[in-house]
Design an enzyme around this catalytic site. Structure first.
Site, PDB file in Angstrom:
ATOM      1  N   HIS A 154       0.841  -1.216   0.000  1.00  0.00           N
ATOM      2  CA  HIS A 154       0.000   0.000   0.000  1.00  0.00           C
ATOM      3  C   HIS A 154       0.869   1.256   0.000  1.00  0.00           C
ATOM      4  O   HIS A 154       0.446   2.309   0.481  1.00  0.00           O
ATOM      5  CB  HIS A 154      -0.940   0.047   1.209  1.00  0.00           C
ATOM      6  CG  HIS A 154      -1.709  -1.214   1.440  1.00  0.00           C
ATOM      7  ND1 HIS A 154      -2.969  -1.418   0.947  1.00  0.00           N
ATOM      8  CD2 HIS A 154      -1.374  -2.362   2.084  1.00  0.00           C
ATOM      9  CE1 HIS A 154      -3.394  -2.631   1.296  1.00  0.00           C
ATOM     10  NE2 HIS A 154      -2.428  -3.223   1.971  1.00  0.00           N
ATOM     11  N   SER A 275      14.905  22.581 -14.866  1.00  0.00           N
ATOM     12  CA  SER A 275      13.776  23.450 -15.183  1.00  0.00           C
ATOM     13  C   SER A 275      14.291  24.730 -15.829  1.00  0.00           C
ATOM     14  O   SER A 275      15.403  25.163 -15.555  1.00  0.00           O
ATOM     15  CB  SER A 275      13.042  23.771 -13.880  1.00  0.00           C
ATOM     16  OG  SER A 275      12.342  24.986 -13.991  1.00  0.00           O
ATOM     17  N   LYS A 281      16.297  22.430  -9.894  1.00  0.00           N
ATOM     18  CA  LYS A 281      15.599  21.188 -10.236  1.00  0.00           C
ATOM     19  C   LYS A 281      16.457  20.121 -10.909  1.00  0.00           C
ATOM     20  O   LYS A 281      17.277  20.405 -11.766  1.00  0.00           O
ATOM     21  CB  LYS A 281      14.436  21.509 -11.186  1.00  0.00           C
ATOM     22  CG  LYS A 281      13.325  22.287 -10.529  1.00  0.00           C
ATOM     23  CD  LYS A 281      12.449  21.430  -9.664  1.00  0.00           C
ATOM     24  CE  LYS A 281      11.417  20.736 -10.524  1.00  0.00           C
ATOM     25  NZ  LYS A 281      10.531  19.912  -9.715  1.00  0.00           N
ATOM     26  N   GLU A 288       9.981   9.489 -16.775  1.00  0.00           N
ATOM     27  CA  GLU A 288       8.597   9.945 -17.000  1.00  0.00           C
ATOM     28  C   GLU A 288       8.155   9.701 -18.442  1.00  0.00           C
ATOM     29  O   GLU A 288       7.043   9.202 -18.687  1.00  0.00           O
ATOM     30  CB  GLU A 288       8.482  11.437 -16.676  1.00  0.00           C
ATOM     31  CG  GLU A 288       8.613  11.737 -15.191  1.00  0.00           C
ATOM     32  CD  GLU A 288       8.670  13.230 -14.920  1.00  0.00           C
ATOM     33  OE1 GLU A 288       7.859  13.719 -14.134  1.00  0.00           O
ATOM     34  OE2 GLU A 288       9.531  13.917 -15.495  1.00  0.00           O
TER      35      GLU A 288
END
Ligand code: ARG
Length: 468
Positions: A154, A275, A281, A288
């Site tokens: 979970h 970024s 970043k 992704e």
């Protein structure tokens, strides 16, 4: 000779020709189409269906085209497809004799044959990609058999394990993906050639001979089935989709684990982006994009399923539209396997953080309950309740697992059962120590380093056996 000069008076409009032509993605079956024509012509000659002399002229023109390459072909959309482009080329070399090449053959069985030939090669490459991926996982696992982390259920802390044990969970899933694709290959490896348009031919063609010349293991026997069926594509793309569920999970975990909150892994700069506005970043863009491309493969599966559903038997031109979805799925799977394996092999695991998380949040509680069952013969449910209460109380009081003593446990046990357990303090300490817990799970498939090493050795044997 123009195909349309018989039945049809009019040329297609330029738009209609472009709209219906498959030439663009037929490039992929160019070589296979030559092989298919070579095999068919050789068989026609052997069977005495066409003269040896005519056959030889055709065969040498085909071989010449094979050497020179696709740029020799007129690929104007009005040509329709690669089969006509190749036939036109042979005609340009040997004249009308070229027409004999098409005796007892249709573009319907030809395209199905070509696609299977190319897909066989692609699947063999995907097999190699997968073996390479599994090897990458095994190399990483080898280095991390003692690297502690908490396992999740979970997405909550569950029980301690090792990074190697977790990596092997991917390896075994990929092994099944490998087996599935290998199984699908058997059904790709069947020759529909000789089905002709849909009912074979009255010429005495020899289907098993062309299958043999093309290296197929068997034939698609029923000729209507031969030109209709694309289930070999469906089976391939569904196996690839299942593979992509595995790959997407790996990407997902890399993305989550590389967050500040988890801090478990650091993806290499080579596989990260930054970024344009936030200078601090480091984003996991490759993982992704890979996660999203996996979804794209499912999309191809649904597109193929939908196109094939309710299609009448035999050849329908719709089948042409299925093909690009197959190649997209295949190409994306190749790319995904390679990039994710490379990214994984350069990802660093933060060992200190692994230990910190495994020690922080009572992931060893199950072992404490097991200790009560083992040492004090308590039914597991009673032990479960005592440990549950103990952990709840400890968390409220801001205690760590290492603060739990037999006396602390007994306060709870006494309250619940009216009796004290008087557990040995050394045993309690060991039960709450992630490293000890892992060491004691010496069950087949478990996380104890020696079990994981055995699994690595077994999987290495598998990879070696399959690479031969
Ligand atoms: N280009 C077609 C395809 O990819 C093959 C040719 C069959 N064409 C036909 N009009 N029967 O499926």
């Amino acid at each position: 000779m123009n195909l349309r000069s018989g039945r049809l008076k009019d040329k297609m409009t330029g738009d209609a020709a472009e709209f219906t032509s498959s030439l663009d993605f037929d490039r992929r079956i160019f070589k296979a189409d030559i092989q298919c024509n070579l095999a068919h012509t050789t068989m026609l000659k052997e069977q005495g269906i066409i003269s040896g002399d005519d056959a030889d002229q055709i065969l040498s023109a085909l071989n010449e085209l094979d050497d020179k390459g696709i740029n020799e072909l007129d690929m104007d959309p009005s040509v329709e497809d690669i089969h006509m482009a190749v036939e036109n080329y042979v005609t340009s070399q040997v004249g009308e004799v070229a027409g004999f090449m098409h005796t007892g053959k249709s573009r319907n069985d030809q395209v199905a044959t070509d696609l299977r030939l190319v897909l066989k090669e692609e699947l063999r490459d995907i097999h190699l990609d997968l073996l390479n991926f599994i090897s990458t996982l095994l190399d990483l696992a080898d280095a991390h058999t003692e690297t502690i982390m908490v396992g999740y259920t979970h997405l909550q802390h569950a029980q301690p394990t090792t990074f190697a044990h977790h990596l092997l969970s991917y390896a075994y899933a990929l092994k099944r993906d490998y087996d599935r694709i290998k199984d699908a290959y058997k059904r790709v490896d069947m020759s529909p050639l000789g089905s002709a348009a849909l009912t074979t031919t009255s010429f005495a063609i020899h289907r098993k001979r062309t299958a043999e010349l093309l290296g197929f293991s068997s034939i698609v026997e029923n000729s209507i089935d031969g030109v209709s069926s694309r289930d070999f594509m469906l089976e391939t793309v569904s196996s690839l989709s299942i593979l992509c569920t595995t790959l997407s999970k790996i990407c997902e975990e890399l993305i989550i684990w590389s967050t500040y909150e988890f801090g478990l892994v650091e993806i290499a700069g080579e596989y990260s982006s930054t970024s344009s506005i936030m200078p601090q970043k480091k984003n996991p863009d490759v993982a992704e994009i890979a996660r999203a491309k996996c979804a794209g493969v499912f999309g191809e599966l649904v597109a193929i399923l939908t196109m094939l559903k309710s299609l009448p038997q035999s050849y329908n031109r719709d089948l042409q539209e299925v093909t690009p979805h197959l190649w997209n799925a295949v190409d994306n799977s190749h790319a995904l396997l390679n990039i994710i394996a490379d990214m994984l092999s350069t990802t660093k695991f933060n060992k200190e953080r692994g230990v910190e998380l495994a020690e922080a949040n009572f992931s060893t509680a199950t072992e404490l309950a097991d200790l009560m069952v083992r040492e004090k013969k308590l039914p597991f449910r009673v032990a479960h309740q005592i440990v549950g209460r103990t952990v709840g109380k400890a968390i409220e009081e801001g205690l760590m697992p290492s603060d739990i003593t037999p006396e602390y446990i007994d306060a709870v046990a006494n309250e619940l059962t009216g009796e004290k357990l008087k557990l040995d303090s050394e045993l309690v300490k060991n039960a709450l120590d992630p490293q000890q817990v892992i060491r004691n799970r010496k069950i087949i498939g478990g996380p104890a380093p020696e079990m994981v090493k055995e699994a690595i050795a077994n999987l290495r044997n598998f990879v070696r056996g399959e690479s031969r």
